[in-house]
Design a protein around this motif. Structure first.
Motif, PDB file in Angstrom:
ATOM      1  N   SER A 188      18.136  29.703  56.271  1.00  0.00           N
ATOM      2  CA  SER A 188      18.392  29.299  57.660  1.00  0.00           C
ATOM      3  C   SER A 188      18.586  30.502  58.571  1.00  0.00           C
ATOM      4  O   SER A 188      18.173  30.460  59.736  1.00  0.00           O
ATOM      5  N   ALA A 225      16.119  30.994  61.578  1.00  0.00           N
ATOM      6  CA  ALA A 225      16.577  31.015  62.962  1.00  0.00           C
ATOM      7  C   ALA A 225      16.129  32.283  63.682  1.00  0.00           C
ATOM      8  O   ALA A 225      15.833  32.257  64.876  1.00  0.00           O
ATOM      9  N   MET A 272      20.129  23.567  60.782  1.00  0.00           N
ATOM     10  CA  MET A 272      19.901  24.896  61.353  1.00  0.00           C
ATOM     11  C   MET A 272      19.274  24.798  62.739  1.00  0.00           C
ATOM     12  O   MET A 272      19.700  25.472  63.687  1.00  0.00           O
ATOM     13  N   SER A 320      20.732  26.182  66.300  1.00  0.00           N
ATOM     14  CA  SER A 320      19.945  27.212  66.982  1.00  0.00           C
ATOM     15  C   SER A 320      19.602  26.793  68.401  1.00  0.00           C
ATOM     16  O   SER A 320      19.670  27.608  69.342  1.00  0.00           O
ATOM     17  N   ILE A 348      11.316  26.385  66.434  1.00  0.00           N
ATOM     18  CA  ILE A 348      12.517  25.662  66.007  1.00  0.00           C
ATOM     19  C   ILE A 348      12.656  24.349  66.778  1.00  0.00           C
ATOM     20  O   ILE A 348      13.077  23.324  66.229  1.00  0.00           O
ATOM     21  N   GLY A 407      22.184  29.112  60.932  1.00  0.00           N
ATOM     22  CA  GLY A 407      21.756  28.925  62.315  1.00  0.00           C
ATOM     23  C   GLY A 407      22.597  29.740  63.284  1.00  0.00           C
ATOM     24  O   GLY A 407      22.076  30.334  64.232  1.00  0.00           O
ATOM     25  N   SER A 447      20.935  32.859  65.252  1.00  0.00           N
ATOM     26  CA  SER A 447      20.936  32.757  66.712  1.00  0.00           C
ATOM     27  C   SER A 447      21.653  33.937  67.358  1.00  0.00           C
ATOM     28  O   SER A 447      21.293  34.366  68.456  1.00  0.00           O
TER      29      SER A 447
END
Length: 278
Positions: free
Chosen positions: A30, A34, A70, A74, A199, A238, A242
């Motif tokens: 993840s 991300a 995730m 995000s 995403i 995530g 991010s």
């Protein structure tokens, strides 16, 4: 009594290691997903094939649920950052991918479940995925020499989404690297913008995939206990991804993407050989 105690102790230790393994798979996949728009499914699927604890349909659900967690985190984080989603284009692609995903999942179910040839299906999935990822890796290495486009026709954009959804559902990967490559090639997006738009598309495709199962077969036949470890990994991944994606340059995001894709190609090649000789 002493032998029984130590056998129970060994079993408990083994289960703790397995729980940590699945949590680690969720968080690593993840985080990379991300950052580079890979989603995570393209990592989770071949890795779970490699681990070999679950059948293909269960792996698909574990992957979809983890990736959805995730993607949700995000997108919530992206609202406060300078990287924006091209909602008009990405939503059209997402709609196409939902319909394509339904068709792809239906064909997967016919091959993997109805015909009861899971080993053959796994070989087909790994082979197609390795070939597609090889082309994507070559594209990104030569991207600066190739002309990109900006497609405006809604029907073509929908058709692109349908194709992505079909392949993603059949391969059980969420579509991340395919999305990123298409968004860069056909919509002239930078690596970072392609990542967040990928995403966005993945969120809808994975949500629809899980809803389709919920309203058709249900989840009773799936062994989903590991979601208690993979979903928290997806959420944390995530958050981490991010956080770092805004600090990285487009070139650095591309490097993360390329290195991850290369690793996944080798995992798939190993899985193909393992399936053939087993």
């Amino acid at each position: 009594m002493e032998i029984y105690f130590f056998s129970r102790l060994d079993y408990t230790s083994e289960m703790i290691i397995i729980f940590i393994l699945y949590f680690a798979i969720g968080i690593i996949a993840s985080t990379l997903g991300a950052i580079a728009g890979l989603g995570g499914g393209v990592i989770i699927k071949p890795v779970l094939d490699l681990v070999g604890h679950f059948d293909l349909p269960t792996i698909g659900v574990l992957s979809a649920a983890t990736v959805l967690s995730m993607a949700t985190i995000s997108l919530l984080k992206a609202r406060k950052k300078e990287i924006k989603v091209d909602k008009a284009t990405s939503l059209t692609i997402a709609c196409g991918s939902i319909f394509g995903g339904i068709v792809g999942k239906a064909i997967f179910n016919i091959i993997a479940i109805s015909l009861n040839i899971p080993k053959t299906t796994a070989i087909i999935q790994s082979t197609i995925l390795a070939i597609l990822l090889s082309f994507i890796y070559i594209y990104f290495k030569r991207k600066h020499k190739l002309k990109s486009h900006v497609i405006k026709n809604k029907m073509i954009i929908f058709a692109v989404g349908f194709s992505l959804g079909f392949l993603s559902a059949f391969l059980g990967i969420g579509g991340g690297p395919l999305n990123v490559a298409v968004l860069c090639l056909f919509f002239s997006m930078t690596a970072k913008n392609a990542g967040i738009n990928s995403i966005f598309i993945i969120f809808f495709s994975q949500l629809s995939a899980l809803l389709l199962i919920a309203f058709t077969t249900g989840f009773a036949d799936y062994d989903l206990f590991m979601l208690f470890f993979m979903i928290p990994g997806g959420i944390i991944g995530g958050l981490i991804g991010s956080h770092y994606v805004t600090k990285l340059t487009n070139l650095q995001v591309e490097k993360v993407f390329n290195i991850t894709v290369l690793i996944i190609i080798f995992i798939n090649l190993y899985n193909i050989i393992r399936f053939l000789i087993s």
